[in-house]
Motif scaffolding. Structure first.
Motif, PDB file in Angstrom:
ATOM      1  N   ALA A 149     -10.810  -0.678   3.872  1.00 17.89           N
ATOM      2  CA  ALA A 149     -11.556  -0.433   2.463  1.00 17.89           C
ATOM      3  C   ALA A 149     -10.702  -1.274   1.337  1.00 17.89           C
ATOM      4  O   ALA A 149     -11.213  -1.667   0.609  1.00 17.89           O
ATOM      5  CB  ALA A 149     -11.973   0.778   2.249  1.00 17.89           C
ATOM      6  N   ILE A 150      -9.197  -1.004   1.559  1.00 18.34           N
ATOM      7  CA  ILE A 150      -8.362  -1.460   0.223  1.00 18.34           C
ATOM      8  C   ILE A 150      -8.387  -2.914   0.352  1.00 18.34           C
ATOM      9  O   ILE A 150      -8.155  -3.626  -0.611  1.00 18.34           O
ATOM     10  CB  ILE A 150      -7.053  -0.784   0.458  1.00 18.34           C
ATOM     11  N   GLY A 151      -8.184  -3.673   1.689  1.00 21.49           N
ATOM     12  CA  GLY A 151      -8.017  -4.873   1.869  1.00 21.49           C
ATOM     13  C   GLY A 151      -6.687  -5.358   1.504  1.00 21.49           C
ATOM     14  O   GLY A 151      -5.813  -4.576   1.181  1.00 21.49           O
ATOM     15  N   ILE A 192       1.049  -1.207  -0.030  1.00 16.95           N
ATOM     16  CA  ILE A 192       0.049  -0.053  -0.043  1.00 16.95           C
ATOM     17  C   ILE A 192       0.878   1.193   0.152  1.00 16.95           C
ATOM     18  O   ILE A 192       1.792   1.449   0.775  1.00 16.95           O
ATOM     19  CB  ILE A 192      -0.860   0.049   1.340  1.00 16.95           C
ATOM     20  N   SER A 193       0.478   2.005  -1.007  1.00 20.47           N
ATOM     21  CA  SER A 193       1.257   3.587  -0.773  1.00 20.47           C
ATOM     22  C   SER A 193       0.624   4.467   0.005  1.00 20.47           C
ATOM     23  O   SER A 193      -0.557   4.691  -0.005  1.00 20.47           O
ATOM     24  CB  SER A 193       1.295   3.944  -2.248  1.00 20.47           C
ATOM     25  N   GLU A 251      -3.916   8.374   1.046  1.00 17.14           N
ATOM     26  CA  GLU A 251      -3.558   9.715   1.148  1.00 17.14           C
ATOM     27  C   GLU A 251      -3.963  10.792   2.317  1.00 17.14           C
ATOM     28  O   GLU A 251      -5.302  10.625   2.147  1.00 17.14           O
ATOM     29  CB  GLU A 251      -3.732  10.363  -0.348  1.00 17.14           C
ATOM     30  N   LEU A 252      -3.234  10.985   2.851  1.00 22.12           N
ATOM     31  CA  LEU A 252      -3.902  12.212   3.958  1.00 22.12           C
ATOM     32  C   LEU A 252      -3.285  13.485   3.705  1.00 22.12           C
ATOM     33  O   LEU A 252      -2.093  13.975   3.457  1.00 22.12           O
ATOM     34  CB  LEU A 252      -3.069  11.902   5.395  1.00 22.12           C
ATOM     35  N   VAL A 271      -8.729  12.324   4.094  1.00 22.75           N
ATOM     36  CA  VAL A 271      -8.247  10.969   4.048  1.00 22.75           C
ATOM     37  C   VAL A 271      -8.823  10.271   2.821  1.00 22.75           C
ATOM     38  O   VAL A 271     -10.116   9.961   2.896  1.00 22.75           O
ATOM     39  CB  VAL A 271      -8.574  10.293   5.399  1.00 22.75           C
ATOM     40  N   LYS A 272      -7.981  10.048   1.887  1.00 20.60           N
ATOM     41  CA  LYS A 272      -8.366   9.415   0.643  1.00 20.60           C
ATOM     42  C   LYS A 272      -7.782   8.141   0.821  1.00 20.60           C
ATOM     43  O   LYS A 272      -6.807   7.761   0.903  1.00 20.60           O
ATOM     44  CB  LYS A 272      -7.865  10.104  -0.762  1.00 20.60           C
ATOM     45  N   ASP A 273      -8.636   7.190  -0.308  1.00 20.96           N
ATOM     46  CA  ASP A 273      -8.209   5.728  -0.439  1.00 20.96           C
ATOM     47  C   ASP A 273      -8.975   5.508  -1.788  1.00 20.96           C
ATOM     48  O   ASP A 273      -9.781   6.099  -2.402  1.00 20.96           O
ATOM     49  CB  ASP A 273      -8.785   4.694   0.787  1.00 20.96           C
ATOM     50  N   ASN A 274      -8.310   4.330  -2.387  1.00 21.80           N
ATOM     51  CA  ASN A 274      -8.784   3.798  -3.598  1.00 21.80           C
ATOM     52  C   ASN A 274      -9.524   2.367  -3.436  1.00 21.80           C
ATOM     53  O   ASN A 274      -9.335   1.498  -4.367  1.00 21.80           O
ATOM     54  CB  ASN A 274      -7.523   3.849  -4.957  1.00 21.80           C
TER      55      ASN A 274
END
Length: 490
Positions: A395-397, A361-362, A406-407, A420-423
């Protein structure tokens, strides 16, 4: 015994005075009161109308009598200025009186220039008038109405007899007020008008009250269904009145909300039971295995470590429940102090990175170079951001190889914001309005992640306690964005 009787009497009296009246229906209440108001109003209108009709009749009689007096004055004076009061005068005057419709009880006098009565309409006067005739004639010279001792009123009409602009006598006409007749047709029209207005007014208020009470009655019936546990409220009748429309549809929204909460309560009971039962069952089985010496050595130690982890997980769930309940009732306070929010966010992100397995995870932190000072509780901010980062990680798993979190810290004119963003897989559209509800767990989490569904609700409560807010800005299949808002000055 006497004291007991006195107490009973006092109870009876107090019951009588404190007994409340039974409520009545809206239709009956307003129809009755409007009908009473309408009846009083029509009585007043009727009284005023009757008075006006009588006044108009009096004025008409006075006007006709005055014309008759002028007619008499023209007929009794000849071309040489003599007053003609011969034997045939009363026949001529009676003919003219009947032609003009002047009342038959009219009393007529003619005086000469010396004030002597030289003519009186033939007929027998009532004894009262005969006895007081001199005084009546004297008062008639100055008054337009004469109030008799019996209470009756006489109207006086006077007309001067003139010849070459000289007054040579006077005509005096007297007629009683009781002889002024009001036309039956006028009274009939008045009664018909008032009755028609009463019926029309009652019909209008009845049908309007009925129309007004129908949607309210639907709300009452729906409320009874809700009391019985049926939250399916069907109100489809179109309503034009804005206030009633807002009442009905706000009630419908409330019923929908209650249905959602009831569904969530059922799911909560099942979810909490399952979540608490799982570690308890696991601990019980492992301890039983150790107690029965089914395992030994390294395997026994491994079982004890598993029991310890499950115990900590169970303890964490109970602590979450206690913390949430305490915060919900205001038992937990916040301690605000001036903080460099850039430095605080950087420290929180660093601590969270250390305890996470982020090999696939990045994780990026975007913080402006400018230092921003805010008045917050750093512990509560850390709790909120940590929960948001944990949710993004879930949420990413573990199977997603290109996952990224990304914060981002940035400021506006009035506040400081942290995204707070996620894909990850995102939140379904139908679940997005419920993500901040207590004990709500999305369909993506129910079977994958243990928990009670208090994280986001607890985080929003802490954000509001800090004077800010927590919101879901965006969510789709490509990821989600949660935003924490904090005021620059608390």
């Amino acid at each position: 015994m006497k004291a007991r009787l006195k107490r009973c009497e006092g109870w009876v009296i107090s019951s009588v005075f404190t007994k409340k009246k039974e409520p009545v229906s809206l239709l009956r209440y307003w129809t009755t009161r409007y009908l009473l108001t309408l009846a009083v109003g029509l009585l007043i209108v009727g009284a005023v109308s009757a008075y006006w009709i009588k006044y108009a009749a009096v004025e008409k009689q006075i006007e006709v009598t005055r014309l008759f007096a002028e007619e008499v004055a023209d007929r009794v004076v000849d071309d040489e200025g003599n007053i003609l009061v011969g034997d045939k005068l009363h026949q001529v005057l009676d003919n003219r009186r009947r032609f003009m419709g002047v009342d038959r009880n009219l009393v007529l006098f003619i005086k000469n220039s010396e004030g002597e009565v030289i003519y009186r309409r033939p007929g027998i006067l009532p004894p009262v008038l005969e006895k007081t005739l001199p005084s009546l004639l004297e008062r008639a010279d100055t008054d337009d109405t004469i109030r008799q001792a019996s209470g009756d009123t006489l109207y006086v009409i006077k007309e001067n007899l003139e010849y070459n602009d000289n007054r040579i006598g006077k005509v005096i006409l007297l007629f009683p007020e009781t002889d002024i007749k009001i036309g039956r047709e006028q009274l009939q029209y008045l009664v018909i008008m008032l009755v028609s207005l009463g019926i029309l007014g009652w019909a209008v208020i009845y049908f309007h009250s009925r129309r007004l009470s129908e949607p309210i009655q639907q709300v009452v019936l729906s409320a009874r269904k809700i009391v019985e546990g049926n939250y399916d409220v069907a109100i489809t009748q179109p309503i034009q009145e804005r206030e009633i429309h807002e009442l009905v549809y706000t009630f419908k929204e409330m019923a929908d909300r209650l249905r959602q909460l009831e569904s969530m309560r059922t799911e909560l009971l099942a979810g909490v039971t399952h979540e608490l039962k799982t570690p308890v069952t696991s601990i019980s089985g492992l301890v039983q295995a150790i107690n029965d010496e089914v395992v030994s050595g390294a395997e026994q130690k491994e079982f004890l470590e598993i029991c310890l982890r499950e115990t900590k997980r169970l303890q964490k769930m109970v602590e979450d429940l206690l913390d949430f309940n305490s915060f919900a009732v205001g038992a937990i306070t916040v301690h605000k102090e001036e903080q460099d929010i850039s430095k605080l966010v950087r420290e929180i992100a660093s601590q969270w990175r250390i305890v996470q397995d982020l090999e696939i995870i990045s994780f990026a932190v975007v913080i402006p170079e400018k230092s921003v000072t805010v008045f917050v509780d750093p512990v509560r901010v850390q709790q909120i951001l940590t929960n948001l980062l944990n949710n993004a990680r879930q949420a990413i798993g573990k199977a997603q190889a290109d996952g990224s979190i990304e914060l981002v810290l940035y400021e506006t004119e009035s506040d400081v914001r942290m995204d707070v963003k996620d894909n990850g897989h995102g939140i379904p559209a139908e679940e997005q309005p419920l993500v901040f509800e207590r004990f709500f767990r999305g369909s993506n989490k129910k079977d994958k992640v243990r928990g009670l569904g208090l994280g986001l609700s607890y985080s929003r409560m802490m954000a509001k306690a800090l004077g800010g807010d927590l919101m879901l800005r965006h969510s789709s299949e490509r990821g989600s964005v949660f935003t924490l808002i904090l005021p620059k000055r608390g």
